[in-house]
Design a protein around this motif. Structure first.
Motif: not given
Length: 286
Positions: A123-124, A127
Motif C-alpha cells: 500500500d505504501v 504512493t
C-alpha cells in the motif's frame, strides 16, 4: 412535537413535492445542486482538453486544417513511437500480471514472518512517484551503478524492468483483496483430495483471481501507455514513446500542433482501452 409526529405518520407533508412540482418546500431543485460541480469539472478538465483538440487542427500557417494530422501520421517518428509505446505497455502489463500473481499468492497463502508488514508495504509503495523507483534502479543499473558496465537501464529492456518494478503493486493490491475473500476450506478440500499445488492454483485460485487480474491489468496497461517519468529518467536511447514524442515536439521543436495531435491520439487510445475493459468486465460480471 405531537404535530411533527402526526405529519410524519401521514407521510411527511412538508417533505413531499406538492402539485407534482420537482421543487421541495425550502429546498433547491436537483439540477440546481448538480450544475455548479459539473461546470467546475468541465472547466478544469474538459476545457483544457478542448483547447488541445482545437490546437491540433490549427497548423502554424494559420486557419483550420487536417494538415497537422497528415504530417504527424506520415512521419516515421510517430509510427515508431506508437509501436514502442504499445509493445512496452503490453510487455510491462504481462510482466506485472505474472509477477503480481506470484507475489500475491506468496503473501496471501504462504505463512512467513512479516507477511502483514509486506502487505502494508504494498500500500505504501503505491504512493511512491515513478521517478523515485527509477532513480533507485539507477544506483544498480545506471552508468555508475553496481552493474553499470552493462548499461542495462538505458535500453528498452531497462525501461521494461523499471515499469514492471513500479506497476506490479497495482496488480498485487486487488489480488490481495480478492484472496482475502477466498474460502480456505476450498483449498483444504482440494488438498485433501490429492490435488497438487499447481492444480489447486489453476482450478481454485486462478478463477477467483480473474476479475482482480482484469482490473489490475487494465489499469497498468493504461498507466504504461501514458508513462513519461520512467522513460525520461532512464535516459534510454532510441526509446521514444508517445508521451516522450509530445514532450519533444512541444518543448524541443516548438511544434505545438504536432504535439497536440500526438496527445489526442494518446488520449483516444487510453479512452478506447478503458471502454473495452468496461465492456469485457460487464460481460464477465466483474
Amino acid at each position: 412535537m405531537d404535530e411533527v409526529v402526526r405529519r410524519l405518520r401521514r407521510g411527511g407533508g412538508w417533505l413531499r413535492p406538492r402539485g407534482g412540482s420537482r421543487k421541495f418546500n425550502g429546498a433547491p431543485r436537483p439540477w440546481g445542486v448538480a450544475v455548479p460541480p459539473v461546470v467546475l469539472l468541465a472547466f478544469l478538465f474538459l476545457y483544457p482538453l478542448a483547447l488541445v483538440v482545437q490546437q491540433s487542427f490549427r497548423p502554424d500557417s494559420g486557419g483550420t486544417s487536417l494538415q497537422p494530422y497528415a504530417d504527424v501520421f506520415a512521419s516515421a517518428a510517430f509510427r515508431e513511437a506508437l509501436w514502442t509505446t504499445v509493445w512496452i505497455a503490453v510487455a510491462s502489463t504481462f510482466g506485472c500480471l505474472v509477477l503480481g500473481f506470484v507475489l500475491a499468492m506468496v503473501i496471501a497463502f504462504v505463512p512467513f514472518p512479516g507477511a502483514r508488514i509486506v502487505a502494508r508495504f504494498v500500500d505504501v509503495f503505491l504512493t511512491f512517484p515513478s521517478f523515485l523507483i527509477t532513480l533507485a534502479l539507477l544506483f544498480i543499473y545506471g552508468t555508475t551503478g553496481i552493474v553499470g558496465s552493462f548499461q542495462f537501464l538505458t535500453t528498452p529492456w531497462g525501461v521494461l524492468l523499471a515499469e514492471v518494478t513500479y506497476f506490479t503493486p497495482f496488480v498485487v493490491r486487488p489480488l490481495l483483496a480478492a484472496f482475502s475473500q477466498l474460502d480456505t476450506a476450498q483449498l483444504e478440500a482440494a488438498s485433501s483430495l490429492g490435488a497438487r499445488p499447481l492444480r489447486i492454483v489453476r482450478r481454485v485460485i486462478l478463477p477467483e483471481a480473474l476479475p482482480a487480474l482484469a482490473a489490475g491489468g487494465s489499469l497498468v496497461l493504461v498507466l504504461c501507455l501514458n508513462e513519461f517519468g520512467i522513460v525520461l529518467f532512464t535516459g534510454a536511447k532510441g526509446v521514444t514513446t508517445l508521451p516522450m514524442l509530445v514532450y519533444s515536439k512541444a518543448i524541443l521543436e516548438s511544434d505545438y500542433p504536432g504535439a497536440c495531435v500526438v496527445a489526442v491520439v494518446n488520449v483516444l487510445i487510453s479512452v478506447g482501452l478503458y471502454g473495452l475493459y468496461r465492456v469485457v468486465s460487464r460481460r464477465a460480471g466483474a
